[in-house]
Design a protein around this motif. Structure first.
Motif, PDB file in Angstrom:
ATOM      1  N   SER A  94      45.904  80.147  43.738  1.00 14.14           N
ATOM      2  CA  SER A  94      44.586  80.844  43.536  1.00 14.14           C
ATOM      3  C   SER A  94      43.552  79.856  44.317  1.00 14.14           C
ATOM      4  CB  SER A  94      45.038  81.378  42.594  1.00 14.14           C
ATOM      5  OG  SER A  94      45.855  82.186  42.066  1.00 14.14           O
ATOM      6  N   ASP A  95      43.709  79.358  44.751  1.00 11.97           N
ATOM      7  CA  ASP A  95      42.802  78.735  45.793  1.00 11.97           C
ATOM      8  C   ASP A  95      42.377  78.636  47.356  1.00 11.97           C
ATOM      9  OD1 ASP A  95      40.770  78.083  43.189  1.00 11.97           O
ATOM     10  OD2 ASP A  95      41.476  77.248  42.446  1.00 11.97           O
ATOM     11  N   ALA A 120      47.761  77.356  34.906  1.00 13.27           N
ATOM     12  CA  ALA A 120      48.822  78.693  34.681  1.00 13.27           C
ATOM     13  C   ALA A 120      49.779  77.407  33.868  1.00 13.27           C
ATOM     14  CB  ALA A 120      49.433  78.939  36.123  1.00 13.27           C
ATOM     15  N   ILE A 121      50.217  76.212  34.016  1.00 14.65           N
ATOM     16  CA  ILE A 121      50.441  75.501  34.090  1.00 14.65           C
ATOM     17  C   ILE A 121      50.454  74.988  32.394  1.00 14.65           C
ATOM     18  CG2 ILE A 121      52.368  73.377  33.671  1.00 14.65           C
ATOM     19  CD1 ILE A 121      52.813  75.127  35.986  1.00 14.65           C
ATOM     20  N   PHE A 136      54.863  82.855  39.054  1.00 10.32           N
ATOM     21  CA  PHE A 136      53.555  83.459  38.975  1.00 10.32           C
ATOM     22  C   PHE A 136      52.505  84.016  40.013  1.00 10.32           C
ATOM     23  CE2 PHE A 136      50.002  81.351  41.565  1.00 10.32           C
ATOM     24  CZ  PHE A 136      48.223  81.629  40.041  1.00 10.32           C
ATOM     25  N   GLU A 137      52.053  85.038  39.414  1.00  6.53           N
ATOM     26  CA  GLU A 137      50.940  86.312  40.576  1.00  6.53           C
ATOM     27  C   GLU A 137      49.869  86.041  40.466  1.00  6.53           C
ATOM     28  OE1 GLU A 137      52.512  89.533  41.644  1.00  6.53           O
ATOM     29  OE2 GLU A 137      54.664  88.540  41.803  1.00  6.53           O
ATOM     30  N   GLY A 138      49.621  84.772  40.364  1.00  8.68           N
ATOM     31  CA  GLY A 138      48.357  84.925  40.582  1.00  8.68           C
ATOM     32  C   GLY A 138      47.027  86.128  40.284  1.00  8.68           C
ATOM     33  N   PHE A 139      45.598  86.436  40.886  1.00  7.88           N
ATOM     34  CA  PHE A 139      45.235  87.493  40.460  1.00  7.88           C
ATOM     35  C   PHE A 139      45.735  88.882  41.082  1.00  7.88           C
ATOM     36  CE2 PHE A 139      42.305  83.707  40.324  1.00  7.88           C
ATOM     37  CZ  PHE A 139      41.360  84.269  39.203  1.00  7.88           C
ATOM     38  N   LEU A 140      45.810  89.771  39.746  1.00 14.05           N
ATOM     39  CA  LEU A 140      46.036  90.927  40.315  1.00 14.05           C
ATOM     40  C   LEU A 140      44.633  92.114  41.354  1.00 14.05           C
ATOM     41  CD1 LEU A 140      47.385  92.354  36.715  1.00 14.05           C
ATOM     42  CD2 LEU A 140      48.769  92.054  38.948  1.00 14.05           C
ATOM     43  N   THR A 160      59.586  85.028  33.109  1.00 11.18           N
ATOM     44  CA  THR A 160      57.804  85.240  32.203  1.00 11.18           C
ATOM     45  C   THR A 160      56.772  85.549  33.343  1.00 11.18           C
ATOM     46  OG1 THR A 160      58.385  84.045  30.171  1.00 11.18           O
ATOM     47  CG2 THR A 160      56.661  84.304  31.116  1.00 11.18           C
ATOM     48  N   LEU A 161      55.332  86.510  33.667  1.00 11.16           N
ATOM     49  CA  LEU A 161      55.211  86.695  34.056  1.00 11.16           C
ATOM     50  C   LEU A 161      53.288  86.245  33.750  1.00 11.16           C
ATOM     51  CD1 LEU A 161      55.614  90.695  34.153  1.00 11.16           C
ATOM     52  CD2 LEU A 161      56.040  88.495  36.597  1.00 11.16           C
ATOM     53  N   VAL A 162      53.184  85.377  34.317  1.00 12.82           N
ATOM     54  CA  VAL A 162      51.648  84.090  34.453  1.00 12.82           C
ATOM     55  C   VAL A 162      50.700  85.363  35.188  1.00 12.82           C
ATOM     56  CG1 VAL A 162      50.974  82.362  34.612  1.00 12.82           C
ATOM     57  CG2 VAL A 162      52.862  82.809  33.551  1.00 12.82           C
ATOM     58  N   PHE A 163      49.424  85.493  34.900  1.00  3.64           N
ATOM     59  CA  PHE A 163      48.510  86.401  35.953  1.00  3.64           C
ATOM     60  C   PHE A 163      46.851  85.220  35.737  1.00  3.64           C
ATOM     61  CE2 PHE A 163      51.274  89.603  34.837  1.00  3.64           C
ATOM     62  CZ  PHE A 163      51.201  89.749  35.983  1.00  3.64           C
TER      63      PHE A 163
END
Length: 280
Positions: A94-95, A120-121, A136-140, A160-163
């Motif tokens: 996400s960068d 995230a981790i 891992f979905e980052g930013f919505l 599991t979903l990570v945002f």
């Protein structure tokens, strides 16, 4: 294959909060590089100064990366080592940095990681949610309609979903998640990890919505949101009904949207309408 006289691109993870988390290897890599490509040089300068690192900083961010990557690759080809860092954590997650890494690899330049912190981790490691498989979905999306549409696409996901989320949208995001996934879905809100005001809240989405609404401090800082995957015992029709309801809810009143979603999916109307936080 890389020529013997080419430089190396080092992808260096930096702390996500606590500056003591910069590893000795990362310090040495930053010190030995010909230059450090940083997302924001003003943000990264204090980190380097803390460790007495005087390597020159150059900016590499989403607005200039396409053009800057070509110039940096030329320097790598000339034999210079370059370290890539972001404002916090592992670059490219996400960068910025993807275009530079891709260009360097295409040019046959060695690219090596110097691993370290990743928000995230770090959040996943303390969440208490299943971590053997995750997404891992980052930013919505920033706007609620597009955000709910993306969440609806993920409603049936068993992992599991990570945002990531920003402070000025975290409350709205939780509301949308509760509406789409169901208010009883387990979730974790990790805030300001490794920093002074670190908090990790867990519970159902409805409980997290209430806790954030009751405490304005929980809307400050940087966030990782983790959502438990769809329970195995959850009826497939209910999962589909919630997905359809989330989409219809953007155009129709909740009661009408729930009625149509129930007809389309075969899920109980009351269960769908009840997923709208604050209703029924």
């Amino acid at each position: 294959m890389a020529a013997d006289n080419t430089g190396r691109l080092w992808v260096v993870a930096t702390p996500i909060g606590n500056l003591d988390d910069l590893s000795p290897r990362a310090q040495e890599t930053l010190r030995r590089a010909a230059l450090v490509a940083a997302e924001d040089t003003r943000h990264s300068a204090p980190l380097l100064a803390r460790y007495g690192i005087s390597t020159r900083l150059v900016a590499l961010h989403e607005h200039n990366e396409r053009d800057e990557a070509e110039r940096l690759v030329a320097r790598l080809q000339a034999g210079e080592d370059i370290a890539l860092i972001s404002d916090a954590g592992t670059p490219l997650v996400s960068d910025p940095g993807f275009r530079l890494v891709r260009a360097a690899r295409a040019a046959g330049i060695p690219v090596s990681p110097v691993p370290g912190a990743c928000a995230a981790i770090a959040a996943l490691s303390v969440a208490g949610l299943p971590s053997d498989r995750f997404v891992f979905e980052g930013f919505l999306p920033a706007k609620s309609g597009a955000r709910r549409e993306r969440l609806a696409e993920l409603a049936g996901e068993a992992r599991t979903l990570v945002f990531y989320e920003s402070s000025h949208r975290v409350r709205e995001c939780l509301d949308d998640m509760a509406a789409v996934f169901g208010a009883d879905r387990p979730a974790v809100l990790a805030r300001e990890l490794t920093k002074l005001f670190e908090t990790v809240l867990d519970g159902t989405l409805a409980q997290l919505v209430a806790r954030v609404a009751a405490d304005p401090n929980q809307e400050r800082g940087e966030f990782v949101l983790l959502i438990g995957g769809r329970p195995e015992q959850e009826d497939a029709r209910l999962a589909e009904g919630r997905r359809v309801f989330a989409l219809l809810r953007e155009e129709l009143p909740p009661a009408r949207a729930a009625k149509l979603a129930a007809v389309i999916s075969g899920a109980p109307r009351k269960a769908l309408y009840g997923s709208e936080v604050g209703d029924g």
